[in-house]
Design a protein around this motif. Structure first.
Motif, mmCIF file in Angstrom:
data_model
loop_
_atom_site.group_PDB
_atom_site.id
_atom_site.type_symbol
_atom_site.label_atom_id
_atom_site.label_comp_id
_atom_site.label_asym_id
_atom_site.label_seq_id
_atom_site.Cartn_x
_atom_site.Cartn_y
_atom_site.Cartn_z
ATOM 1 N N LEU A 126 48.676 -6.642 -57.153
ATOM 2 C CA LEU A 126 49.187 -5.411 -56.560
ATOM 3 C C LEU A 126 50.258 -5.749 -55.535
ATOM 4 N N GLN A 127 51.307 -4.931 -55.511
ATOM 5 C CA GLN A 127 52.458 -5.261 -54.679
ATOM 6 C C GLN A 127 53.050 -3.988 -54.087
ATOM 7 N N CYS A 128 53.474 -4.075 -52.812
ATOM 8 C CA CYS A 128 54.203 -2.972 -52.180
ATOM 9 C C CYS A 128 55.331 -3.559 -51.347
ATOM 10 N N ARG A 129 55.742 -2.876 -50.312
ATOM 11 C CA ARG A 129 56.837 -3.386 -49.475
ATOM 12 C C ARG A 129 56.416 -4.596 -48.662
ATOM 13 N N SER A 130 55.284 -4.458 -47.942
ATOM 14 C CA SER A 130 54.880 -5.533 -47.029
ATOM 15 C C SER A 130 53.452 -6.001 -47.234
ATOM 16 N N GLY A 131 52.700 -5.343 -48.101
ATOM 17 C CA GLY A 131 51.330 -5.766 -48.374
ATOM 18 C C GLY A 131 50.267 -4.825 -47.875
ATOM 19 N N ALA A 132 50.638 -3.806 -47.087
ATOM 20 C CA ALA A 132 49.638 -2.905 -46.502
ATOM 21 C C ALA A 132 49.113 -1.905 -47.525
ATOM 22 N N ARG A 133 50.032 -1.207 -48.203
ATOM 23 C CA ARG A 133 49.595 -0.204 -49.174
ATOM 24 C C ARG A 133 48.913 -0.839 -50.377
ATOM 25 N N SER A 134 49.413 -1.991 -50.805
ATOM 26 C CA SER A 134 48.780 -2.656 -51.949
ATOM 27 C C SER A 134 47.368 -3.108 -51.603
ATOM 28 N N ALA A 135 47.127 -3.436 -50.320
ATOM 29 C CA ALA A 135 45.768 -3.793 -49.904
ATOM 30 C C ALA A 135 44.843 -2.572 -49.995
ATOM 31 N N GLN A 136 45.369 -1.392 -49.674
ATOM 32 C CA GLN A 136 44.562 -0.173 -49.839
ATOM 33 C C GLN A 136 44.225 0.058 -51.307
ATOM 34 N N ALA A 137 45.224 -0.124 -52.184
ATOM 35 C CA ALA A 137 44.984 0.052 -53.621
ATOM 36 C C ALA A 137 43.970 -0.968 -54.127
ATOM 37 N N LEU A 138 44.050 -2.179 -53.598
ATOM 38 C CA LEU A 138 43.098 -3.215 -53.999
ATOM 39 C C LEU A 138 41.674 -2.819 -53.639
ATOM 40 N N GLY A 139 41.499 -2.320 -52.417
ATOM 41 C CA GLY A 139 40.165 -1.902 -52.001
ATOM 42 C C GLY A 139 39.622 -0.794 -52.879
ATOM 43 N N PHE A 140 40.479 0.145 -53.258
ATOM 44 C CA PHE A 140 40.058 1.246 -54.128
ATOM 45 C C PHE A 140 39.640 0.722 -55.493
ATOM 46 N N LEU A 141 40.447 -0.150 -56.084
ATOM 47 C CA LEU A 141 40.123 -0.665 -57.416
ATOM 48 C C LEU A 141 38.851 -1.508 -57.401
ATOM 49 N N ARG A 142 38.660 -2.279 -56.355
ATOM 50 C CA ARG A 142 37.445 -3.106 -56.277
ATOM 51 C C ARG A 142 36.203 -2.233 -56.197
ATOM 52 N N ARG A 143 36.325 -1.095 -55.496
ATOM 53 C CA ARG A 143 35.179 -0.191 -55.417
ATOM 54 C C ARG A 143 34.874 0.464 -56.759
ATOM 55 N N HIS A 144 35.825 0.382 -57.675
ATOM 56 C CA HIS A 144 35.635 0.973 -59.000
ATOM 57 C C HIS A 144 35.499 -0.096 -60.085
ATOM 58 N N GLY A 145 35.048 -1.279 -59.680
ATOM 59 C CA GLY A 145 34.672 -2.290 -60.653
ATOM 60 C C GLY A 145 35.755 -3.260 -61.076
ATOM 61 N N TYR A 146 36.908 -3.224 -60.442
ATOM 62 C CA TYR A 146 37.975 -4.178 -60.774
ATOM 63 C C TYR A 146 37.761 -5.442 -59.939
ATOM 64 N N ASP A 147 37.368 -6.516 -60.590
ATOM 65 C CA ASP A 147 37.041 -7.756 -59.876
ATOM 66 C C ASP A 147 38.191 -8.754 -59.842
ATOM 67 N N ARG A 148 39.121 -8.629 -60.771
ATOM 68 C CA ARG A 148 40.203 -9.621 -60.873
ATOM 69 C C ARG A 148 41.502 -9.012 -60.314
ATOM 70 N N VAL A 149 41.500 -8.786 -59.007
ATOM 71 C CA VAL A 149 42.642 -8.141 -58.361
ATOM 72 C C VAL A 149 43.101 -8.987 -57.180
ATOM 73 N N LEU A 150 44.407 -9.179 -57.076
ATOM 74 C CA LEU A 150 44.996 -9.929 -55.971
ATOM 75 C C LEU A 150 46.067 -9.074 -55.295
ATOM 76 N N ASN A 151 46.270 -9.300 -54.020
ATOM 77 C CA ASN A 151 47.306 -8.608 -53.254
ATOM 78 C C ASN A 151 48.455 -9.572 -52.993
ATOM 79 N N LEU A 152 49.689 -9.144 -53.291
ATOM 80 C CA LEU A 152 50.850 -9.996 -53.028
ATOM 81 C C LEU A 152 51.090 -10.044 -51.525
ATOM 82 N N LYS A 153 50.852 -11.164 -50.933
ATOM 83 C CA LYS A 153 50.938 -11.324 -49.484
ATOM 84 C C LYS A 153 52.374 -11.122 -48.999
ATOM 85 N N GLY A 154 52.539 -10.160 -48.102
ATOM 86 C CA GLY A 154 53.871 -9.885 -47.555
ATOM 87 C C GLY A 154 54.726 -8.993 -48.423
ATOM 88 N N GLY A 155 54.230 -8.618 -49.604
ATOM 89 C CA GLY A 155 54.932 -7.686 -50.466
ATOM 90 C C GLY A 155 56.281 -8.180 -50.946
#
Length: 395
Positions: A351-380
């Motif tokens: 998951l990727q956004c401008r700086s990493g903040a919004r993609s981290a929110q999306a990551l948390g949402f997907l993990r709560r819905h069973g997505y285990d293989r998710v990474l956040n692009l650090k710094g976007g």
């Protein structure tokens, strides 16, 4: 704010009398009012978009001492709205740049620099030394901190806020009217209100709101006119409309109410729902957010590994620059819940956004819905531009 005895006010020099001559002939100012401005001490929290016009106009008006709290450096992206800084100042501490500009405007103004992060440990001590505090902050933890410190120290806080094409201004003064907590008892959940870095801001807008803040500070120092105490000024730049809301003090307010429960400053990062690390910078995530650096992602892509890159920014941000050449797809953050069927839980997702903040929110949402293989692009994509591909525009 204490009313000074006219006999204790500093005298004006001949140069100052000439400089402020248009003030001196105003009945509401006059020589005594100008001496009150010279004796005035105003603290600016932030030397950014709002702090820029405030600092310059208060300096030009002859406010004797300006304190500035800022530990940031000038970035090229600041120049579109932070007019106290110029192109040659990029990379310099904002405090140094602001000090030089103020000296050029009015050498009679003293600048007291506070190159520190305002915290619960130092806020009251810093605020205590000034007559008026200007809130030029851009995040909720610091905004609540400034409010509470001002209430506890009995100082008026001239509030301003900007985002996209809209702005707000008011004067909060516990004991004489409502405070910021009376208006917003609880902060919004982290990420619900985007920052200017995420949502954008019209460059002219902080000049308008900042000038309103400077005006209110001058009126408070002079003791003239009707202030914005108990009123919230709303400005819509697109439609060029000003509106006003009446504000009332909340008797149950925990800091300025009838039976306050807050008597010392608290942990504002936790109060606003941020982990301490998140409060330091929007680019730093919680320890439990699995991340991948841009260089690591590039190496894996070069090896031909199968990765699904999802960009959760807005379409206009995608147009500025994107990773489509590497297979990235655009699914804006707000659309992620309704478009989960487009994201396979069997794939490894970045998951990727401008700086990493919004993609981290999306990551948390997907993990709560069973997505285990998710990474956040650090710094976007900003970090991707810095570390991998400088042809990607930064914004």
């Amino acid at each position: 704010m204490e009313t000074r005895d006219p006999a204790s006010l500093p005298a004006l020099t001949q140069d100052e009398s000439i400089r402020y001559s248009r003030h001196l002939i105003l009945p509401e100012v006059g020589p005594e009012g100008q001496r009150r401005l010279k004796a005035g001490r105003v603290l600016l929290v932030g030397a950014g978009g709002l702090g820029s016009p405030v600092a310059m106009y208060l300096a030009a008006a002859g406010v004797g001492t300006l304190g500035i709290v800022d530990f940031d450096v000038v970035d090229t992206t600041n120049l579109q709205r932070q007019v106290i800084h110029g192109t040659p100042d990029v990379g310099r501490p904002k405090l140094d740049s602001a000090r030089d500009r103020i000296a050029g405007i009015n050498p009679h103004v003293a600048v007291e620099g506070h190159p520190v992060r305002l915290t619960s440990a130092n806020a009251r001590q810093i605020v205590r030394g000034y007559d008026v505090v200007i809130d030029g902050t851009d995040n909720f933890p610091t905004r609540y901190l400034v409010n509470d410190a001002c209430v506890l120290e009995g100082k008026p806080c001239v509030y301003g806020s900007i985002l996209r094409w809209e702005g707000q201004a008011s004067v909060f003064w516990g004991g004489r009217g409502p405070c910021y907590r009376c208006l917003f008892a609880e902060p919004p959940p982290p990420g619900e209100v985007p920052s200017c870095a995420e949502a954008g801001v019209l460059g002219v807008l902080p000049g308008i709101i900042g000038c309103v803040q400077a005006l209110e500070a001058v009126k408070l120092l002079l003791g003239q006119g009707d202030s914005l105490i108990g009123r919230l000024l709303l400005f819509d730049a697109l439609r060029l409309r000003f509106r006003e809301m009446r504000l009332r003090r909340d008797p149950a307010c925990p800091v300025c109410g009838d039976a306050p429960t807050i008597h010392e400053l608290i942990d504002y990062e936790r109060f606003c729902g941020y982990a301490p690390a998140e409060a330091v910078t929007e680019n730093r995530m919680n320890d439990d957010v699995p991340e991948i650096t841009p260089t690591e992602l590039k190496e894996r892509l070069d090896r031909g590994e199968r990765l699904t890159i999802i960009d959760v920014r807005e379409p206009f941000e995608w147009e500025i620059g994107n990773l489509e050449a590497h297979g990235a797809r655009l699914i804006p953050l707000k659309q992620v819940p309704e478009r989960m069927d487009e994201i396979s839980p069997d794939e490894e997702i970045v998951l990727q956004c401008r700086s990493g903040a919004r993609s981290a929110q999306a990551l948390g949402f997907l993990r709560r819905h069973g997505y285990d293989r998710v990474l956040n692009l650090k710094g976007g994509i900003l970090a991707w531009s810095d570390q991998v591909d400088p042809s990607i525009p930064k914004y």
